[in-house]
Enzyme design. Structure first.
Site, short mmCIF file in Angstrom:
data_model
loop_
_atom_site.label_atom_id
_atom_site.label_comp_id
_atom_site.label_asym_id
_atom_site.label_seq_id
_atom_site.Cartn_x
_atom_site.Cartn_y
_atom_site.Cartn_z
N TRP A 276 -2.90 -2.71 -1.71
CA TRP A 276 -2.46 -4.12 -1.70
C TRP A 276 -3.57 -4.85 -0.97
O TRP A 276 -3.75 -4.68 0.24
CB TRP A 276 -1.13 -4.19 -0.97
CG TRP A 276 -0.65 -5.55 -0.62
CD1 TRP A 276 -1.01 -6.32 0.44
CD2 TRP A 276 0.34 -6.31 -1.32
NE1 TRP A 276 -0.33 -7.50 0.43
CE2 TRP A 276 0.50 -7.52 -0.64
CE3 TRP A 276 1.09 -6.08 -2.48
CZ2 TRP A 276 1.39 -8.51 -1.06
CZ3 TRP A 276 1.97 -7.06 -2.89
CH2 TRP A 276 2.12 -8.26 -2.19
N CYS B 239 0.84 -1.19 0.00
CA CYS B 239 0.00 0.00 0.00
C CYS B 239 0.88 1.24 0.00
O CYS B 239 1.91 1.29 0.67
CB CYS B 239 -0.94 0.10 1.20
SG CYS B 239 -2.24 -1.08 1.22
N ARG C 190 6.44 -0.59 -3.98
CA ARG C 190 5.96 -1.17 -2.72
C ARG C 190 5.03 -2.35 -2.96
O ARG C 190 4.76 -3.12 -2.05
CB ARG C 190 5.23 -0.10 -1.91
CG ARG C 190 6.14 0.99 -1.40
CD ARG C 190 5.35 2.12 -0.80
NE ARG C 190 4.69 1.77 0.43
CZ ARG C 190 5.23 1.87 1.64
NH1 ARG C 190 6.43 2.34 1.76
NH2 ARG C 190 4.56 1.53 2.71
N HIS D 285 22.43 -35.78 4.09
CA HIS D 285 21.36 -36.18 5.03
C HIS D 285 19.98 -36.03 4.41
O HIS D 285 19.00 -35.95 5.14
CB HIS D 285 21.49 -35.35 6.31
CG HIS D 285 22.79 -35.57 7.00
ND1 HIS D 285 23.05 -36.68 7.76
CD2 HIS D 285 23.95 -34.85 6.99
CE1 HIS D 285 24.30 -36.63 8.21
NE2 HIS D 285 24.85 -35.52 7.74
N LYS E 221 7.75 -4.02 -1.03
CA LYS E 221 9.04 -3.58 -0.49
C LYS E 221 9.01 -3.50 1.02
O LYS E 221 9.97 -3.84 1.70
CB LYS E 221 9.40 -2.22 -1.10
CG LYS E 221 10.72 -1.64 -0.61
CD LYS E 221 11.89 -2.47 -1.11
CE LYS E 221 13.23 -1.98 -0.60
NZ LYS E 221 14.26 -3.02 -0.78
N GLU F 197 20.88 -16.15 1.47
CA GLU F 197 20.53 -14.88 0.85
C GLU F 197 20.53 -15.01 -0.68
O GLU F 197 19.64 -14.48 -1.36
CB GLU F 197 21.50 -13.79 1.33
CG GLU F 197 21.36 -12.44 0.67
CD GLU F 197 19.97 -11.80 0.79
OE1 GLU F 197 19.12 -12.30 1.53
OE2 GLU F 197 19.75 -10.80 0.08
N GLU G 12 13.00 -14.73 -5.38
CA GLU G 12 12.23 -13.48 -5.42
C GLU G 12 12.05 -12.92 -6.81
O GLU G 12 10.96 -12.51 -7.18
CB GLU G 12 13.01 -12.39 -4.66
CG GLU G 12 12.76 -12.27 -3.22
CD GLU G 12 13.55 -11.09 -2.69
OE1 GLU G 12 12.94 -10.10 -2.35
OE2 GLU G 12 14.80 -11.18 -2.63
N ASN H 132 -3.48 3.10 4.97
CA ASN H 132 -2.55 1.95 4.96
C ASN H 132 -2.66 1.27 6.31
O ASN H 132 -2.79 1.96 7.33
CB ASN H 132 -1.10 2.42 4.84
CG ASN H 132 -0.72 2.68 3.41
OD1 ASN H 132 -1.53 2.53 2.51
ND2 ASN H 132 0.52 3.09 3.22
N GLY H 133 -2.53 -0.04 6.32
CA GLY H 133 -2.58 -0.74 7.60
C GLY H 133 -3.80 -1.64 7.64
O GLY H 133 -4.42 -1.93 6.61
N LYS I 204 17.29 -14.31 -3.07
CA LYS I 204 17.35 -13.36 -4.18
C LYS I 204 16.84 -14.02 -5.45
O LYS I 204 16.05 -13.46 -6.19
CB LYS I 204 18.79 -12.93 -4.39
CG LYS I 204 19.33 -11.58 -4.27
CD LYS I 204 18.80 -10.44 -3.60
CE LYS I 204 17.65 -10.48 -2.70
NZ LYS I 204 17.73 -9.79 -1.45
C1 F6R Z 1 14.31 -9.44 0.18
C2 F6R Z 1 13.78 -8.38 0.99
C3 F6R Z 1 12.97 -8.75 2.18
C4 F6R Z 1 13.25 -7.77 3.32
C5 F6R Z 1 12.31 -8.04 4.49
C6 F6R Z 1 12.59 -7.12 5.66
O1 F6R Z 1 15.06 -8.95 -0.89
O2 F6R Z 1 13.96 -7.23 0.71
O3 F6R Z 1 13.19 -10.05 2.57
O4 F6R Z 1 14.58 -7.89 3.71
O5 F6R Z 1 10.99 -7.87 4.07
O6 F6R Z 1 12.46 -5.79 5.29
P1 F6R Z 1 13.07 -4.64 6.18
O7 F6R Z 1 14.55 -4.76 6.12
O8 F6R Z 1 12.57 -3.36 5.57
O9 F6R Z 1 12.54 -4.87 7.56
#
Ligand code: F6R
Length: 613
Positions: A74, A2, A27, A511, A608, A488, A495, A100-101, A492
């Site tokens: 959203w 949102c 976002r 295992h 985001k 990580e 995603e 938002n929320g 990536k």
């Molecule tokens: C992955 C990504 C998410 C954020 C997670 C936490 O690329 O960006 O996994 O790391 O949503 O977000 P923040 O750091 O804003 O709390």
């Protein structure tokens, strides 16, 4: 997740609002809408779909109003549809609201309003808000200048959950009211205008002076002023804060995508995050923190709590804390931590990491830790964000705005900052050899150049991406700190390329997971720990024997003939190797996503900033 934009000034609001929504697209959203104050009342244009679609709806070009609110939704309550899109209005269309929320008690409020003659056209929780405002507005016998504010305030007192709200009214064509609780909202201010947004980058091109609202603070905005009130309607004085980010930091600046730009910004993000905190001659400086030796000696355990990539940064940083400070450190997923009743007391230190500083689970975990008496430190990239306001202490990464949904420069800056935190504690505690700390400091200072060197491998990585972009499953393997990078790297890839991937501690392969290895499958190995490299090589040999294609990231002198592709990265201190070894994996995911023709910056289903649970 949102997005809210608002404008009150002398210019036409609509183009500014649409530009703001475009900047908030990252976002994540499924519908968009706008409402402005026009001569004949409030306009309302909204639909499901992208901001481009909203901008093409008949009538939007004719909006003349200089006050307006806009929203990207959203879906939570009710599917994406025109009716459920924001803004929402009361029945007589005198109030427009974006939100938002989540309003947790919306059902009960809706029933109450229905009993009082109100009806609803959407399935959203938000629609109760304009109706509640209308209800309180008409119930209020007073006719003074605070009447509009009182109606909004009284409504907000009834709301349970989280909210960032903008309200405009046809009865108050020169005002807008905004308020937040546990949901982000900032007000950018110039002499003649006020801009409102869910986050700073969307309005950074207009001003660098921002008001940051606390929970339950109400702002009554006019074109030339911003007045602030507590929930008791006592007026308070608020000063703007100057945000150092410049507007081009929130633009693509010649890069094809924000993600690629942000990957290439890492040398600078790391340089800025180190700043003057580290020098070779003196002790590490974290002036925001005030811990004495005695304070630190009392700490028996450190929890690092975060979500997603930020949590992976925590895993990468945990080693430095344990080894340099001799304090047990544990990394927790915020959404688990908040419900698992962790053992916390005044001898526990909890470090919360969040790029946005607005992640709902991380904020809730922080509130829990505080309520149990633990000491709290927030690591965030956003000045004044919620976690930084909640924590006892805050330290900032200086990565600049991160727009792409997939986090890259925030991650590397977070690993840098946790390492600096570990050094800072270690120097106070004096439990670790100073030569070890000096070595680590000089390795930190050398990082930006080494990141630049690593980025030069882009063509080889792109070539490998072309080879594997149609894969269905990819495995990431590593041992020790390299396992955190495997996690990580795997996140990536899934995603932004939608390829299923798994990460494993390489020693776990036998295992179970090795059963999945078959001819042609891709396995990515990370090997930077000299103590463990031979062991990981043996594990990778096992998958090579079974026909896997292998992509290796290493800083060790290994025989590259045994693997399909080896990316050699510069050697560095083991504590900070993830900052270099993640870079080829970021680039690999990026190029795979591009090969597949996907929207790198706005991957499907992702937001985001995850501001709801
Ligand atoms: C992955 C990504 C998410 C954020 C997670 C936490 O690329 O960006 O996994 O790391 O949503 O977000 P923040 O750091 O804003 O709390």
């Amino acid at each position: 997740m949102c997005g809210i934009v608002g404008y009150i000034g002398k210019k036409k609001a609509c183009p500014i609002l649409l530009a703001g929504l475009n900047r908030l697209e990252y976002r994540g959203y499924d519908s968009a809408g706008i409402s402005t104050v026009e001569k004949n009342g409030l306009s309302l244009i909204k639909d499901k779909g992208r901001v481009n679609h909203l901008a093409s709806i008949t009538g939007i070009d004719e909006l003349e109003g200089t006050i307006g609110i806009a929203h990207t939704r959203w879906a939570t309550h009710g599917k994406p549809s025109k009716e459920n899109a924001h803004p929402h209005q009361n029945k007589t269309k005198t109030f427009s609201v974006v939100h938002n929320g989540i309003i947790e008690n919306y059902h009960e409020l809706r029933t109450l309003l229905e009993e009082n003659g109100y009806s609803f056209v959407s399935q959203t929780d938000t629609e109760v808000i304009p109706n509640l405002i209308d209800y309180y507005y008409h119930k209020d016998p007073k006719q003074d200048e605070l009447k509009f504010l009182r109606a909004v305030r009284n409504s907000c007192l009834d709301l349970k959950g989280s909210f960032a709200i903008e309200v405009i009214s046809s009865d108050y064509p020169d005002n807008m009211i905004v308020v937040r609780k546990d949901s982000p909202l900032v007000i950018g201010s110039t002499e003649e205008e006020n801009y409102i947004s869910s986050d700073i980058p969307a309005i950074l091109s207009y001003t660098r002076n921002f008001y940051l609202l606390e929970d339950f603070e109400f702002a009554v905005l006019s074109r030339t002023s911003a007045k602030f009130y507590t929930s008791d309607l006592v007026e308070i004085n608020k000063k703007t804060q100057t945000i150092e980010w410049n507007a081009t930091a929130a633009e693509k600046d010649g890069f094809e995508d924000f993600m690629l730009k942000e990957i290439y910004e890492q040398p600078n993000a790391v340089r800025e995050t180190i700043g003057s905190r580290i020098s070779l001659t003196g002790n590490c400086e974290l002036s925001e923190l005030h811990f004495s030796k005695l304070d630190l000696e009392k700490i028996q355990k450190i929890y690092i709590v975060a979500c997603g990539t930020a949590m992976h940064a925590g895993i990468a940083g945990k080693n430095a804390i344990e080894k340099l400070c001799h304090i047990t450190a544990e990394v927790d997923i915020a959404s688990e931590f908040r419900y698992r009743d962790p053992l916390l007391d005044e001898n526990t230190l909890c470090v919360f990491i969040s790029q946005s500083g607005e992640t709902a689970d991380t904020i809730a975990a922080l509130k829990l830790a505080k309520s149990k008496g633990a000491k709290t430190i927030a690591i965030s990239n956003v000045i004044g964000s919620s976690i930084t306001r909640e924590a006892d202490y805050s330290i900032y990464t200086h990565a600049g705005p991160e727009i792409a949904v997939a986090s890259t420069k925030a991650y590397t800056s977070q690993v840098v900052l946790i390492t600096i935190l570990a050094i800072y504690f270690a120097e106070i505690l004096g439990r670790c050899e100073s030569s070890l700390l000096s070595e680590l400091k000089s390795d930190l200072l050398a990082l930006p150049k080494k990141i630049e060197e690593t980025l030069k491998q882009n063509e080889t990585i792109q070539e490998f991406a072309r080879k594997i972009y149609q894969e269905k499953d990819v495995f990431f393997l590593g041992r020790g700190i390299d396992e955190s990078v495997a996690k990580e790297g795997s996140l990536k890839l899934k995603e932004i390329s939608y390829i299923h991937s798994e990460s494993y501690a390489a020693g776990e392969l036998k295992h179970g997971p090795i059963a999945l290895i078959e001819n042609g499958i891709t396995v990515i190995g990370i090997m930077t720990d000299p103590r463990l490299v031979e062991k990981t090589i043996s594990n990778i040999q096992e998958v090579v024997t079974r026909g896997a294609k292998t992509f290796i990231v290493t800083n060790q002198k290994i025989n590259s003939n045994q693997f399909d592709r080896v990316i050699f990265i510069p050697d560095t201190n083991a504590f900070i190797s993830p900052i270099l070894s993640i870079i080829p994996l970021q680039l690999l995911s990026y190029y795979i996503s591009k090969e597949k023709g996907l929207d790198v910056d706005k991957p499907r289903n992702l937001a985001k900033s995850v501001t709801v649970e």
